[in-house]
Design a protein around this motif. Structure first.
Motif, PDB file in Angstrom:
ATOM      1  N   THR A  15      89.624  56.674  76.621  1.00  0.00           N
ATOM      2  CA  THR A  15      91.032  55.626  76.411  1.00  0.00           C
ATOM      3  C   THR A  15      91.260  55.592  75.122  1.00  0.00           C
ATOM      4  N   GLY A  16      90.496  56.517  73.984  1.00  0.00           N
ATOM      5  CA  GLY A  16      90.550  55.712  72.760  1.00  0.00           C
ATOM      6  C   GLY A  16      90.781  54.782  72.228  1.00  0.00           C
ATOM      7  N   GLU A  17      90.116  54.141  73.503  1.00  0.00           N
ATOM      8  CA  GLU A  17      88.827  52.918  72.487  1.00  0.00           C
ATOM      9  C   GLU A  17      87.144  52.763  72.594  1.00  0.00           C
ATOM     10  N   CYS A  18      86.727  53.558  72.642  1.00  0.00           N
ATOM     11  CA  CYS A  18      85.338  54.116  72.650  1.00  0.00           C
ATOM     12  C   CYS A  18      85.150  55.735  70.813  1.00  0.00           C
ATOM     13  N   TYR A  19      84.323  55.890  70.828  1.00  0.00           N
ATOM     14  CA  TYR A  19      84.321  56.385  69.795  1.00  0.00           C
ATOM     15  C   TYR A  19      83.931  57.906  70.294  1.00  0.00           C
ATOM     16  N   TYR A  20      84.099  58.772  69.071  1.00  0.00           N
ATOM     17  CA  TYR A  20      83.642  60.170  69.845  1.00  0.00           C
ATOM     18  C   TYR A  20      82.650  60.478  70.187  1.00  0.00           C
ATOM     19  N   ASP A  21      81.524  59.936  69.873  1.00  0.00           N
ATOM     20  CA  ASP A  21      80.198  60.483  70.036  1.00  0.00           C
ATOM     21  C   ASP A  21      80.296  60.142  72.160  1.00  0.00           C
ATOM     22  N   LYS A  22      80.841  59.098  72.371  1.00  0.00           N
ATOM     23  CA  LYS A  22      80.634  58.961  73.495  1.00  0.00           C
ATOM     24  C   LYS A  22      81.395  59.995  73.816  1.00  0.00           C
ATOM     25  N   GLY A  23      82.781  60.068  73.924  1.00  0.00           N
ATOM     26  CA  GLY A  23      83.098  61.549  74.562  1.00  0.00           C
ATOM     27  C   GLY A  23      82.622  62.849  74.577  1.00  0.00           C
ATOM     28  N   ALA A  24      82.499  63.083  73.703  1.00  0.00           N
ATOM     29  CA  ALA A  24      81.377  64.284  73.508  1.00  0.00           C
ATOM     30  C   ALA A  24      80.077  64.079  74.835  1.00  0.00           C
ATOM     31  N   SER A  25      79.875  62.837  75.263  1.00  0.00           N
ATOM     32  CA  SER A  25      77.961  62.714  75.260  1.00  0.00           C
ATOM     33  C   SER A  25      78.416  63.030  76.845  1.00  0.00           C
ATOM     34  N   ASP A  26      80.021  62.252  77.746  1.00  0.00           N
ATOM     35  CA  ASP A  26      80.512  62.361  78.470  1.00  0.00           C
ATOM     36  C   ASP A  26      80.343  63.512  79.631  1.00  0.00           C
ATOM     37  N   VAL A  27      81.281  64.373  78.109  1.00  0.00           N
ATOM     38  CA  VAL A  27      81.778  66.063  78.811  1.00  0.00           C
ATOM     39  C   VAL A  27      80.024  67.181  78.718  1.00  0.00           C
ATOM     40  N   TYR A  28      79.348  66.363  77.906  1.00  0.00           N
ATOM     41  CA  TYR A  28      78.116  67.300  77.537  1.00  0.00           C
ATOM     42  C   TYR A  28      77.272  66.768  79.828  1.00  0.00           C
ATOM     43  N   MET A  29      77.208  65.233  79.716  1.00  0.00           N
ATOM     44  CA  MET A  29      76.272  64.735  80.823  1.00  0.00           C
ATOM     45  C   MET A  29      77.050  65.545  82.003  1.00  0.00           C
ATOM     46  N   THR A  30      78.162  65.929  82.055  1.00  0.00           N
ATOM     47  CA  THR A  30      79.388  65.838  83.352  1.00  0.00           C
ATOM     48  C   THR A  30      78.636  66.971  83.777  1.00  0.00           C
ATOM     49  N   LEU A  31      79.002  68.271  82.806  1.00  0.00           N
ATOM     50  CA  LEU A  31      79.193  69.429  82.710  1.00  0.00           C
ATOM     51  C   LEU A  31      77.456  70.221  83.661  1.00  0.00           C
ATOM     52  N   ILE A  32      76.834  69.812  82.693  1.00  0.00           N
ATOM     53  CA  ILE A  32      75.212  69.826  83.715  1.00  0.00           C
ATOM     54  C   ILE A  32      74.696  69.148  84.542  1.00  0.00           C
TER      55      ILE A  32
END
Length: 383
Positions: A126-143
């Motif tokens: 959304t642009g309202e959270c910081y970069y670490d959450k975006g990266a974390s969501d990607v790792y979790m989803t891919l796994i």
């Protein structure tokens, strides 16, 4: 108005972290915005972008798209791109406008996958959270999508996953390769590199690891998930200096040696890196606190560590006289008005963007020893 930045640039947002985590996957990434957010990521949060071949597209939203949605148009454009590129995955990333109008990015991804047969994902950034959450969501989803069911080990190899290594934290000056090489030199085979150097096959194999190494906070939730689901333990540490402290954490021989007394040093940086630098200072008899501008994760913090949610809080802290030395991104210098407070510069792309990303330190070299020595000099200590 509390979040208003006067002297500091805007901090890296969640869509930049997600795009960074997907950068090496060989996929098609579509940032659903009017072009400003895409330009923010490619021009200011991604040191690898210039000269790269990563397939990142902007949906090019216009006023009528925001009113009508027009999801079918964006899906069709994405499918056209995928037909020529033959990507491993397709990902849609959100931005403020899709958030406000309620765009169903996961639904767009499902429709895209149904028509193309290519694994597709919608990430509700959304642009309202910081970069670490975006990266974390990607790792979790891919796994969750790709990871194989772990098999019984049939050899004596020691395997690790390294989680959270993106240039928003580590720069693009070779720290990724040096960290991978260092871990390999300790006798470990790296199963998956989340995310600099990551591909789908690595994600499939990641459950074979004996241990996860979390090198930034963006990897912590993923490591916790893999510990619960696959019984894979983890450590949180970045190899710095000669790597000896990191090695002791990896082999289980590390003992915390924080000196007694009040801290005169604060490290304001990515939290796992800052903790690892604190360990290096502690080894030299220097006590330090850690401050985080991206939220303080209590799982990896000490009681004296500080959550620094806005520029105003940081400005008050660094001018309070509480700390003699601030180890932080060079841009923090603009906030320091107290002549007795000294800054030791350690760049962080998430804070200063392209202003200092060519000044990144070599984490496995004398650069870290120089940081320690400057700190000692400012503290007027005699070792």
């Amino acid at each position: 108005m509390r979040k208003l930045c006067i002297d500091l640039p805007p901090l890296a947002p969640d869509y930049s972290g997600a795009a960074s985590a997907l950068f090496d996957m060989g996929g098609v990434v579509v940032m659903h915005d009017a072009s400003g957010c895409t330009g923010n990521y490619t021009g200011f949060d991604e040191p690898r972008w210039l000269g790269s071949r990563s397939a990142l597209y902007c949906s090019g939203m216009r006023s009528m798209d925001a009113i009508m949605g027009n999801d079918d148009k964006f899906i069709r454009r994405t499918l056209d791109a995928a037909e020529s590129i033959k990507p491993s995955i397709i990902a849609y990333l959100g931005s403020p406008v899709p958030m406000l109008i309620g765009t169903d990015l996961e639904g767009m991804a499902a429709e895209t996958e149904a028509e193309s047969g290519i694994p597709s994902f919608g990430f509700n950034t959304t642009g309202e959270c910081y970069y670490d959450k975006g990266a974390s969501d990607v790792y979790m989803t891919l796994i969750k999508r790709f990871a194989d069911i772990p098999e019984k080990k049939s050899d004596n190899k020691k395997r690790v996953n390294i989680i959270g290594l993106i240039p928003i934290d580590f720069g693009n000056k070779g720290n990724d390769k040096k960290i991978y090489d260092f871990v390999s030199s300790l006798g470990y085979e790296i199963t998956a590199k989340f995310a600099m150097g990551l591909d789908v096959e690595q994600v499939r194999a990641c459950t074979k690891a004996d241990i996860n190494i979390v090198v930034s906070r963006s990897g912590l939730d993923t490591a916790e998930y893999m510990k619960k689901k696959y019984n894979i333990p983890y450590i949180c540490a970045v190899p710095l200096n000669d790597g000896s402290i990191f090695t002791s954490k990896l082999d289980g021989s590390f003992t915390d040696s924080r000196p007694e007394g009040k801290s005169r040093v604060i490290i304001i940086h990515e939290q796992v890196f800052a903790n690892s630098l604190r360990d290096e200072l502690n080894k030299r008899g220097i006590s330090a606190d850690v401050g985080s501008m991206f939220g303080l994760d209590k799982r990896i913090s000490e009681k004296s560590d500080l959550d620094l949610p806005d520029e105003s809080t940081i400005r008050k802290l660094v001018n309070s006289g509480r700390y003699d030395v601030v180890i932080a991104d060079p841009q923090i210098k603009q906030l320091i008005k107290n002549e007795k407070t000294n800054l030791v510069s350690v760049p962080h792309v998430a804070v200063s963007s392209k202003l200092h990303w060519n000044e990144y330190l070599d984490y496995l070299s004398g650069d870290i020893e120089n940081v320690i020595q400057k700190t000692i000099d400012y503290l007027k200590l005699d070792f």
